[in-house]
Structures are given as structure tokens and as C-alpha cells.
Design a protein around this motif. Structure first.
Motif, mmCIF file in Angstrom:
data_model
loop_
_atom_site.group_PDB
_atom_site.id
_atom_site.type_symbol
_atom_site.label_atom_id
_atom_site.label_comp_id
_atom_site.label_asym_id
_atom_site.label_seq_id
_atom_site.Cartn_x
_atom_site.Cartn_y
_atom_site.Cartn_z
ATOM 1 N N ASN A 154 -52.616 36.749 -75.694
ATOM 2 C CA ASN A 154 -51.795 35.673 -76.260
ATOM 3 C C ASN A 154 -52.697 34.516 -76.662
ATOM 4 O O ASN A 154 -53.859 34.422 -76.241
ATOM 5 N N LEU A 155 -52.150 33.635 -77.462
ATOM 6 C CA LEU A 155 -52.842 32.410 -77.858
ATOM 7 C C LEU A 155 -51.889 31.241 -77.644
ATOM 8 O O LEU A 155 -50.805 31.197 -78.223
ATOM 9 N N LYS A 156 -52.301 30.298 -76.806
ATOM 10 C CA LYS A 156 -51.537 29.064 -76.613
ATOM 11 C C LYS A 156 -52.072 28.042 -77.607
ATOM 12 O O LYS A 156 -53.015 27.304 -77.324
ATOM 13 N N ARG A 157 -51.461 28.034 -78.776
ATOM 14 C CA ARG A 157 -52.042 27.276 -79.887
ATOM 15 C C ARG A 157 -52.061 25.778 -79.637
ATOM 16 O O ARG A 157 -52.989 25.075 -80.041
ATOM 17 N N SER A 158 -51.031 25.246 -78.968
ATOM 18 C CA SER A 158 -50.973 23.807 -78.728
ATOM 19 C C SER A 158 -52.099 23.333 -77.819
ATOM 20 O O SER A 158 -52.624 22.231 -77.979
ATOM 21 N N SER A 159 -52.491 24.172 -76.858
ATOM 22 C CA SER A 159 -53.584 23.810 -75.948
ATOM 23 C C SER A 159 -54.900 24.466 -76.330
ATOM 24 O O SER A 159 -55.901 24.281 -75.634
ATOM 25 N N ARG A 160 -54.890 25.271 -77.412
ATOM 26 C CA ARG A 160 -56.105 25.913 -77.935
ATOM 27 C C ARG A 160 -56.728 26.859 -76.917
ATOM 28 O O ARG A 160 -57.946 26.960 -76.796
ATOM 29 N N ILE A 161 -55.885 27.581 -76.167
ATOM 30 C CA ILE A 161 -56.361 28.473 -75.116
ATOM 31 C C ILE A 161 -56.038 29.922 -75.485
ATOM 32 O O ILE A 161 -54.900 30.254 -75.814
ATOM 33 N N PHE A 162 -57.055 30.772 -75.427
ATOM 34 C CA PHE A 162 -56.893 32.206 -75.634
ATOM 35 C C PHE A 162 -56.718 32.884 -74.273
ATOM 36 O O PHE A 162 -57.492 32.630 -73.350
ATOM 37 N N VAL A 163 -55.709 33.756 -74.187
ATOM 38 C CA VAL A 163 -55.433 34.475 -72.948
ATOM 39 C C VAL A 163 -55.848 35.931 -73.133
ATOM 40 O O VAL A 163 -55.409 36.601 -74.073
ATOM 41 N N PHE A 164 -56.696 36.416 -72.224
ATOM 42 C CA PHE A 164 -57.194 37.791 -72.300
ATOM 43 C C PHE A 164 -56.731 38.587 -71.074
ATOM 44 O O PHE A 164 -56.529 38.040 -69.991
ATOM 45 N N GLU A 165 -56.600 39.884 -71.303
ATOM 46 C CA GLU A 165 -56.245 40.801 -70.228
ATOM 47 C C GLU A 165 -57.404 41.775 -70.018
ATOM 48 O O GLU A 165 -57.935 42.344 -70.978
ATOM 49 N N LYS A 166 -57.797 41.955 -68.753
ATOM 50 C CA LYS A 166 -58.909 42.842 -68.440
ATOM 51 C C LYS A 166 -58.502 44.291 -68.645
ATOM 52 O O LYS A 166 -57.430 44.733 -68.225
ATOM 53 N N GLY A 167 -59.365 45.033 -69.362
ATOM 54 C CA GLY A 167 -59.080 46.433 -69.625
ATOM 55 C C GLY A 167 -60.359 47.217 -69.813
ATOM 56 O O GLY A 167 -61.430 46.820 -69.339
ATOM 57 N N ILE A 168 -60.264 48.325 -70.557
ATOM 58 C CA ILE A 168 -61.421 49.190 -70.808
ATOM 59 C C ILE A 168 -62.238 48.614 -71.967
ATOM 60 O O ILE A 168 -61.679 48.324 -73.031
ATOM 61 N N PRO A 169 -63.525 48.425 -71.820
ATOM 62 C CA PRO A 169 -64.361 47.921 -72.922
ATOM 63 C C PRO A 169 -64.346 48.894 -74.102
ATOM 64 O O PRO A 169 -64.485 50.109 -73.926
ATOM 65 N N LYS A 170 -64.136 48.381 -75.296
ATOM 66 C CA LYS A 170 -64.175 49.207 -76.502
ATOM 67 C C LYS A 170 -64.361 48.321 -77.721
ATOM 68 O O LYS A 170 -64.136 47.109 -77.682
ATOM 69 N N LYS A 171 -64.750 48.952 -78.820
ATOM 70 C CA LYS A 171 -64.968 48.224 -80.062
ATOM 71 C C LYS A 171 -63.636 48.007 -80.778
ATOM 72 O O LYS A 171 -62.889 48.960 -81.008
ATOM 73 N N VAL A 172 -63.356 46.759 -81.098
ATOM 74 C CA VAL A 172 -62.110 46.404 -81.773
ATOM 75 C C VAL A 172 -62.418 45.405 -82.892
ATOM 76 O O VAL A 172 -63.183 44.461 -82.688
ATOM 77 N N THR A 173 -61.840 45.643 -84.058
ATOM 78 C CA THR A 173 -61.985 44.720 -85.183
ATOM 79 C C THR A 173 -60.797 43.763 -85.211
ATOM 80 O O THR A 173 -59.647 44.214 -85.216
ATOM 81 N N TYR A 174 -61.054 42.478 -85.206
ATOM 82 C CA TYR A 174 -59.996 41.466 -85.264
ATOM 83 C C TYR A 174 -60.004 40.764 -86.619
ATOM 84 O O TYR A 174 -61.061 40.558 -87.230
ATOM 85 N N LYS A 175 -58.807 40.393 -87.076
ATOM 86 C CA LYS A 175 -58.663 39.599 -88.294
ATOM 87 C C LYS A 175 -57.624 38.498 -88.045
ATOM 88 O O LYS A 175 -56.596 38.750 -87.395
ATOM 89 N N ILE A 176 -57.908 37.316 -88.565
ATOM 90 C CA ILE A 176 -57.011 36.168 -88.414
ATOM 91 C C ILE A 176 -56.521 35.744 -89.795
ATOM 92 O O ILE A 176 -57.321 35.613 -90.730
ATOM 93 N N GLY A 177 -55.205 35.552 -89.925
ATOM 94 C CA GLY A 177 -54.632 35.154 -91.205
ATOM 95 C C GLY A 177 -53.667 33.997 -91.054
ATOM 96 O O GLY A 177 -53.206 33.677 -89.947
ATOM 97 N N TYR A 178 -53.354 33.381 -92.188
ATOM 98 C CA TYR A 178 -52.399 32.266 -92.211
ATOM 99 C C TYR A 178 -51.541 32.399 -93.458
ATOM 100 O O TYR A 178 -52.055 32.568 -94.568
#
Length: 403
Positions: free
Chosen positions: A33-57
Motif C-alpha cells: 500500500n501507499l499512504k500518500r498523505s504521509s508519503r509512506i510506502f507499506v511493504f509485505e515480507k515475501g519471497i525475493p523475486k524480480k518485479v517490474t514496477y510502473k507508476i502512472g498518473y
């Protein structure tokens, strides 16, 4: 296990944020999740792997899943307040629309630049005040420093906080302007059609060396004309360039300042010129103009007050091409020029006027002081320049309205 990371400037450089999210995924921390008002990214611990992320508006998407990512098999991880974040574990990295992010960042760039300009004017006025006061007699300086008491007084506690806040906002504005400008430059390279337009921009600056241009000037084959502050009366610039072409002076290039126009002494041509005010320049609009058959000539360096000049040749028996044939569009663009410059110039003139008033009153009320004529003349010239420029833009708007 969850992990929260504070990242205050993540939206200023989405490419770097995407890279960081991918690096976190390789460490086993996947975005939850992303708490945009507080600018905090929330991560969940899992299995390490390669992931491509993209951000749009996209302001148009609302709660809808963006169509451009459905077809590319993206997974939606965040979608709120027009921002969305998607990822793909298949390591696919197809073309991705960046214009929404660029335009959003450019609005922040405009705000931060405005704040920076305002703070710079305050610093300049205080510097002028400081240098002026140093030239006053010591008795006057003591009076201005200590007041009627004639001795140092305690500085109000809130002034210290105001100074700290001033410096903090100044540093934030400088960093934001630099970061957004650098990021948007990289994002523009991802826009379809922008690479070709950028190539035209580079070619438009001319391929001749400085030595070759000097030789051509001496031979009478190259002529340079200066046009200062043409952006306050762009319609007159267009007519002037078209008249020069009819006389056989073919525009070769415009210098980086936008004031020097280089003409080859050639043959008469029928060319229509158009100076376009784009404000917060949109790359898509520039690409659209090029696709209509117009040739890029010049653009100002600023991304805030962006001006571009375009040309299109036509034959003697053809009607003169118009980039904007709709009168309403022409009037709206002229109105944008007027409103933007008026909003910029009036606060500056008021601040300079206040500076003149303060120093004039001090000089008249204190018999030990002379009137600081140099300062007053310098400030008056600045007010005159901004006032004249504002009037020119209004006259330009009235001319367009009467067409």
C-alpha cells in the motif's frame, strides 16, 4: 511482517521510485500500500523475486483500471487520487504513458518556481535595503536598528522560527525545481514522437560553426537582427518574420536567448510563422503541431513560460496556413498570455514600489540623509519595464480580439 518506508519526494522522480520498488522486491519486500498523505510506502515480507514496477498518473481514470495496463498484463497495486502503481513479474516493460506524470510534475514545478521567484525577490529587496542602509549616517543606522530606545532589544521569538521556515522553504523549492526538471527531461524521452521532435530541435539550432557564420556576415550573406521582449507582442514578431521572408531574408536560426534572429540572404519565400505560448509546455501539443506539417524553429529554455516558434511554407496561389484558425482559440491563448504576465508583474511592481516608498520617506524625514537617487532610479526603471511589458501584452490581446 510489514515494513514502512518514508519517501517524501517519490513523485518528483517516478523512474527512481520504480527502480527502488523493484530493488525492494528483490530483497523480498513487496509493495502492499501507499499512504500518500504521509508519503509512506507499506511493504509485505515475501519471497525475493524480480518485479517490474510502473507508476502512472491520470485525472480521467478515476476508479477505473487503466486500459493501457490491462492489455499488457499488469497487476494493479495502488489506485487512488489519480495515481496508480502496477507491476509485472514477467519482466515485461512495454511502452507506458508518461504524459500524465510529466504534466502533474510540471504543475508542481510551476508552484515551486513561483515560490522560488517570490523568495528571491524578497532576498534581493533585503540585500538592496542592507546595502542602502550601510551608506546612511551611523545615527540613522542605529535608529533603524534599535528604534527610539537607542539600544539593542530582544528579538521576538517568532522571528527566529520565521527565518528557519524561510530557509527551509527556500531549500525545498530549489531542490524540487532541480529534481522535477531533471526527472521530466528523462520522462520526455519515453514519449512517442518526442525523440524525432527533439532531433528537429537540435537541427534547428544550425549546423554552421561560429567561424563560418562570421565569414558569411563579412560577405554579406548572413544578417543578424535583434528582437527583445517579442513574447509580449508575438503577433508583431510573426508579421516581421513573414515580411523578412518576402524580402528574401530566410530565417536560418534563433539564438539560445531568443533575441538574435539569423537570416540567410537568399530568395523571397511565402512562409507563415506562428509564435505559440504554451505556458506549462505539453510535449504532446508540440508533437501534434509537428504532425500538422509545421516546422519547428525555436523554443525558450523555460518550462514555465514556454514559447515556441513554428513555420510553414506555402505557394503564391495558396491561402496562408493558420495554426489556429478558430478565433476563440486565438483569443483564449492571448488571454492566457495576459493573465499570466499580469499575475507575475503586478506583485513585483508592488514590492518595488514599496521599496521606493520606504527609502523616500526615510530620506525626507531625516535631515542627515540624502535621497538615494541611484537606488530610486534603478527601481523606477524596473517598475517601468514590468509596467510597459504588461501593457504590451494587453494591447496584443486587444488586437487579437478585434480580428
Amino acid at each position: 511482517m510489514h515494513k514502512q518506508v518514508f519517501r517524501p519526494f517519490w513523485s518528483f522522480d517516478v523512474r527512481q521510485t520504480e527502480k527502488w520498488l523493484s530493488e525492494m522486491a528483490e530483497k523480498g519486500f513487496h509493495l502492499k500500500n501507499l499512504k500518500r498523505s504521509s508519503r509512506i510506502f507499506v511493504f509485505e515480507k515475501g519471497i525475493p523475486k524480480k518485479v517490474t514496477y510502473k507508476i502512472g498518473y491520470s485525472q480521467a481514470q478515476g476508479k477505473q483500471f487503466p486500459e493501457e495496463v490491462i492489455n499488457a498484463d499488469w497487476n494493479l497495486k495502488y489506485n487512488q487520487n489519480n495515481w496508480f502503481i502496477v507491476n509485472n513479474s514477467n519482466e515485461l516493460d512495454p511502452s507506458f504513458t508518461r504524459e500524465g506524470v510529466i504534466n502533474h510534475n510540471r504543475k508542481n514545478f510551476f508552484i515551486c518556481s513561483g515560490i522560488l521567484i517570490f523568495l528571491s525577490i524578497i532576498i534581493l529587496i533585503n540585500l538592496i535595503n542592507y546595502l542602502s542602509i550601510r551608506s546612511y549616517p551611523e545615527s540613522v543606522r542605529d535608529f533603524l536598528r534599535y528604534g527610539e530606545a537607542g539600544k539593542p532589544t530582544n528579538t521576538p521569538w517568532f522571528l527566529a522560527y520565521i527565518r528557519v521556515l524561510f530557509v527551509a522553504v527556500l531549500i525545498y523549492s530549489i531542490y524540487s525545481v532541480y529534481k522535477i526538471k531533471t526527472s521530466n527531461k528523462l520522462l520526455r524521452g519515453e514519449l512517442s514522437g518526442w525523440a524525432e521532435l527533439e532531433k528537429d530541435m537540435l537541427n534547428s539550432k544550425g549546423k554552421r560553426s561560429e567561424h563560418e557564420e562570421i565569414e558569411l556576415k563579412q560577405q554579406g550573406k548572413l544578417m543578424v537582427k535583434r528582437k527583445f521582449a517579442w513574447m509580449y507582442a508575438p503577433d508583431k514578431l510573426e508579421k516581421w518574420l513573414e515580411a523578412m521572408e518576402v524580402k528574401g531574408y530566410n530565417l536560418y536560426r534563433v539564438d539560445w536567448m531568443g533575441t538574435g534572429f539569423y537570416f540567410d540572404v537568399g530568395t523571397p519565400r511565402k512562409i507563415s510563422y506562428c509564435a505559440v505560448y504554451q505556458g506549462l509546455a505539453k510535449e504532446s501539443s508540440m508533437i501534434e503541431i509537428k504532425n500538422k506539417g509545421w516546422k519547428y524553429v525555436f523554443s525558450t529554455m523555460s518550462d514555465i513560460q514556454k514559447w515556441t516558434i513554428w513555420s510553414k511554407e506555402y505557394k503564391e496561389n495558396e491561402e496562408k496556413p493558420q495554426l489556429y484558425s478558430d478565433k476563440t482559440i486565438q483569443q483564449n491563448k492571448a488571454k492566457n498570455v495576459v493573465l499570466t504576465n499580469t499575475a507575475l508583474f503586478i506583485p513585483i511592481m508592488l514590492l518595488y514600489g514599496l521599496l521606493m516608498k520606504i527609502h523616500t520617506i526615510l530620506a525626507l524625514e531625516n535631515e542627515h540623509m540624502g535621497i538615494p537617487w541611484f537606488l530610486l532610479i534603478l527601481v523606477a526603471l524596473c517598475i517601468l519595464f514590468y509596467g510597459a511589458s504588461s501593457i504590451r501584452t494587453w494591447l496584443y490581446y486587444l488586437r487579437i480580439k478585434k480580428r
